[in-house]
Design a protein around this motif. Structure first.
Motif, PDB file in Angstrom:
ATOM      1  N   GLU A  67     -16.063   6.400  -8.664  1.00 62.52           N
ATOM      2  CA  GLU A  67     -16.738   6.104  -7.401  1.00 62.52           C
ATOM      3  C   GLU A  67     -18.185   5.670  -7.607  1.00 62.52           C
ATOM      4  O   GLU A  67     -18.685   4.783  -6.911  1.00 62.52           O
ATOM      5  CB  GLU A  67     -16.681   7.327  -6.476  1.00 62.52           C
ATOM      6  CG  GLU A  67     -15.269   7.752  -6.082  1.00 62.52           C
ATOM      7  CD  GLU A  67     -14.571   6.734  -5.201  1.00 62.52           C
ATOM      8  OE1 GLU A  67     -15.269   5.901  -4.592  1.00 62.52           O
ATOM      9  OE2 GLU A  67     -13.332   6.752  -5.130  1.00 62.52           O
ATOM     10  N   ALA A  71     -19.451   1.889  -6.592  1.00 61.63           N
ATOM     11  CA  ALA A  71     -20.531   1.843  -5.610  1.00 61.63           C
ATOM     12  C   ALA A  71     -21.684   0.984  -6.127  1.00 61.63           C
ATOM     13  O   ALA A  71     -22.331   0.263  -5.357  1.00 61.63           O
ATOM     14  CB  ALA A  71     -21.017   3.250  -5.280  1.00 61.63           C
ATOM     15  N   GLY A  74     -20.957  -2.457  -5.386  1.00 63.79           N
ATOM     16  CA  GLY A  74     -20.809  -2.768  -3.970  1.00 63.79           C
ATOM     17  C   GLY A  74     -19.370  -2.943  -3.545  1.00 63.79           C
ATOM     18  O   GLY A  74     -19.083  -3.588  -2.529  1.00 63.79           O
ATOM     19  N   GLN A  76     -15.790  -1.779  -1.997  1.00 61.14           N
ATOM     20  CA  GLN A  76     -15.233  -0.836  -1.040  1.00 61.14           C
ATOM     21  C   GLN A  76     -13.743  -1.132  -0.851  1.00 61.14           C
ATOM     22  O   GLN A  76     -13.351  -1.830   0.085  1.00 61.14           O
ATOM     23  CB  GLN A  76     -15.968  -0.919   0.305  1.00 61.14           C
ATOM     24  CG  GLN A  76     -17.381  -0.384   0.293  1.00 61.14           C
ATOM     25  CD  GLN A  76     -17.436   1.104  -0.018  1.00 61.14           C
ATOM     26  OE1 GLN A  76     -16.491   1.845   0.264  1.00 61.14           O
ATOM     27  NE2 GLN A  76     -18.538   1.540  -0.616  1.00 61.14           N
ATOM     28  N   ARG A  78     -10.286  -1.232   0.480  1.00 63.65           N
ATOM     29  CA  ARG A  78      -9.826  -0.817   1.801  1.00 63.65           C
ATOM     30  C   ARG A  78      -8.403  -0.258   1.784  1.00 63.65           C
ATOM     31  O   ARG A  78      -7.970   0.362   2.737  1.00 63.65           O
ATOM     32  CB  ARG A  78      -9.895  -2.004   2.765  1.00 63.65           C
ATOM     33  CG  ARG A  78     -11.320  -2.453   3.097  1.00 63.65           C
ATOM     34  CD  ARG A  78     -11.324  -3.728   3.899  1.00 63.65           C
ATOM     35  NE  ARG A  78     -10.813  -4.854   3.110  1.00 63.65           N
ATOM     36  CZ  ARG A  78     -10.669  -6.093   3.573  1.00 63.65           C
ATOM     37  NH1 ARG A  78     -10.968  -6.365   4.823  1.00 63.65           N
ATOM     38  NH2 ARG A  78     -10.217  -7.054   2.792  1.00 63.65           N
ATOM     39  N   SER A  82      -6.067   7.818  -1.234  1.00 61.55           N
ATOM     40  CA  SER A  82      -6.922   8.974  -1.514  1.00 61.55           C
ATOM     41  C   SER A  82      -6.083  10.161  -1.984  1.00 61.55           C
ATOM     42  O   SER A  82      -4.954  10.362  -1.535  1.00 61.55           O
ATOM     43  CB  SER A  82      -7.716   9.363  -0.266  1.00 61.55           C
ATOM     44  OG  SER A  82      -8.556   8.308   0.138  1.00 61.55           O
ATOM     45  N   ARG A  93      -9.956   8.538  -5.447  1.00 63.29           N
ATOM     46  CA  ARG A  93      -9.073   7.481  -4.956  1.00 63.29           C
ATOM     47  C   ARG A  93      -8.351   6.804  -6.114  1.00 63.29           C
ATOM     48  O   ARG A  93      -8.951   6.530  -7.161  1.00 63.29           O
ATOM     49  CB  ARG A  93      -9.857   6.445  -4.144  1.00 63.29           C
ATOM     50  CG  ARG A  93     -10.385   6.982  -2.823  1.00 63.29           C
ATOM     51  CD  ARG A  93     -11.044   5.878  -2.005  1.00 63.29           C
ATOM     52  NE  ARG A  93     -12.260   5.388  -2.636  1.00 63.29           N
ATOM     53  CZ  ARG A  93     -12.983   4.374  -2.147  1.00 63.29           C
ATOM     54  NH1 ARG A  93     -12.586   3.757  -1.043  1.00 63.29           N
ATOM     55  NH2 ARG A  93     -14.085   3.983  -2.764  1.00 63.29           N
TER      56      ARG A  93
END
Length: 339
Positions: A67, A71, A74, A76, A78, A82, A93
């Motif tokens: 994670e 991050a 950038g 994410q 979708r 999880s 995830r």
């Protein structure tokens, strides 16, 4: 003790009263059933080819996203699945793609080498119709610092991989992507790999803006690919039919072109192939892009055209006629013949 809750508890009490020593010892009967072993051998072939022919290094990443790392890029995802009870906050995830793990390896090892190449064959997880689906994927990255990664060399390696598995790479259609399917691909320099009307992967140059997020202190370039391993491991191509070689020797000539940046090499190759029935094979043998301020301004391509006949030996006049027809066909596409 009120510990009788299921039927197995009753059975245990009965056997206890009867005596465990009176129950004969019998090994459970395991009946082997035949199964298809070819996916295992095909997976071994894929790994062997990427490691030895493409000179890549295999890696094994966690099944879950890092994670903190995604991050920093950038990202994410979708459609990530999880985990109910994650091992830590940083691994919560399941991975939807193997590419973030490859990029992390690049970031951690680029100080050791100016040129790196990693691949991974593993599982990914995504949501499909509100259900988590497990899939197999083969992904890889070719990376260079202070240099550019040759798109056509990487495409050549992937075509050879498919040919090694028995697929006709001439049928594989590289359909150019005009929009970014994933943030790490560069638009107009990446493509979907389509075989028999099915998308079997995505490959292309890395987006420089995205690659810069790796915080590498020099200019760098990358080529990334993701292949549907479920398809590669289970799809059985048709049986190849033997075609005897012609007793008449083939001959060839080269055509060197200046082409617009918007004109695809695949379109030129397809056009040349259909010019004359004497043309047996067309291959791209050289490629050069002239750049200014980091951007390509022109492109030069050289194609080798192989001619042959099953009925006679070709003469010089045959080559001249076909060559003129090829020159006329490519000029109609907007190419300029180099002299």
């Amino acid at each position: 003790s009120k510990d009788i809750k299921i039927k197995e508890d009753i059975l245990e009490e009965v056997v206890r009263c009867y005596g465990f020593e009176k129950v004969p010892l019998t090994l459970p009967l395991l009946t082997p059933t035949p199964f298809d072993f070819s996916p295992v051998t095909r997976n071994q072939k894929i790994k062997y080819f990427l490691a030895h022919a493409a000179h890549m290094t295999e890696q094994q990443s966690y099944a879950m996203f890092d994670e903190q790392f995604i991050a920093s890029l950038g990202l994410q995802p979708r459609v990530a699945v999880s985990v109910v009870n994650p091992v830590s906050e940083n691994y919560s995830r399941m991975a939807t793609s193997l590419v973030p793990g490859l990029l992390k390896n690049i970031k951690e090892n680029h100080v050791q080498r100016d040129q790196l190449a990693f691949f991974e064959s593993a599982r990914v997880w995504q949501w499909l119709d509100k259900e988590p689906v497990e899939r197999k994927q083969v992904a890889g990255i070719f990376f260079k610092k202070r240099s550019t990664v040759d798109f056509y060399h990487c495409k050549y390696q992937l075509n050879n991989l498919l040919a090694m598995l028995g697929f006709d790479h001439d049928i594989v259609n590289w359909k150019k992507l005009t929009t970014q399917q994933e943030p790490w691909y560069q638009a107009y320099q990446s493509a979907q790999l389509i075989y028999e009307n099915r998308v079997i992967g995505v490959a292309g140059k890395g987006d420089p803006a995205f690659i810069s997020k790796l915080d590498i202190d020099t200019e760098c370039d990358a080529f990334i690919f993701e292949l549907d391993a479920d398809f590669l491991l289970t799809h059985q191509p048709g049986i190849s039919q033997f075609v005897p070689l012609s007793k008449y020797q083939q001959t060839s000539f080269d055509v060197s072109l200046f082409v617009p940046l918007t004109l695809e090499a695949a379109a030129i190759k397809a056009t040349i192939t259909t010019v004359d029935t004497l043309i047996k094979h067309v291959e791209l043998v050289d490629f050069f892009e002239k750049t200014a301020a980091g951007a390509a301004t022109s492109r030069a391509l050289t194609f080798r055209v192989w001619l042959g006949s099953d009925a006679r030996t070709l003469e010089k006049n045959d080559l001249d006629v076909v060559r003129q027809a090829v020159v006329g066909a490519v000029e109609k596409l907007g190419a300029t013949v180099r002299v």
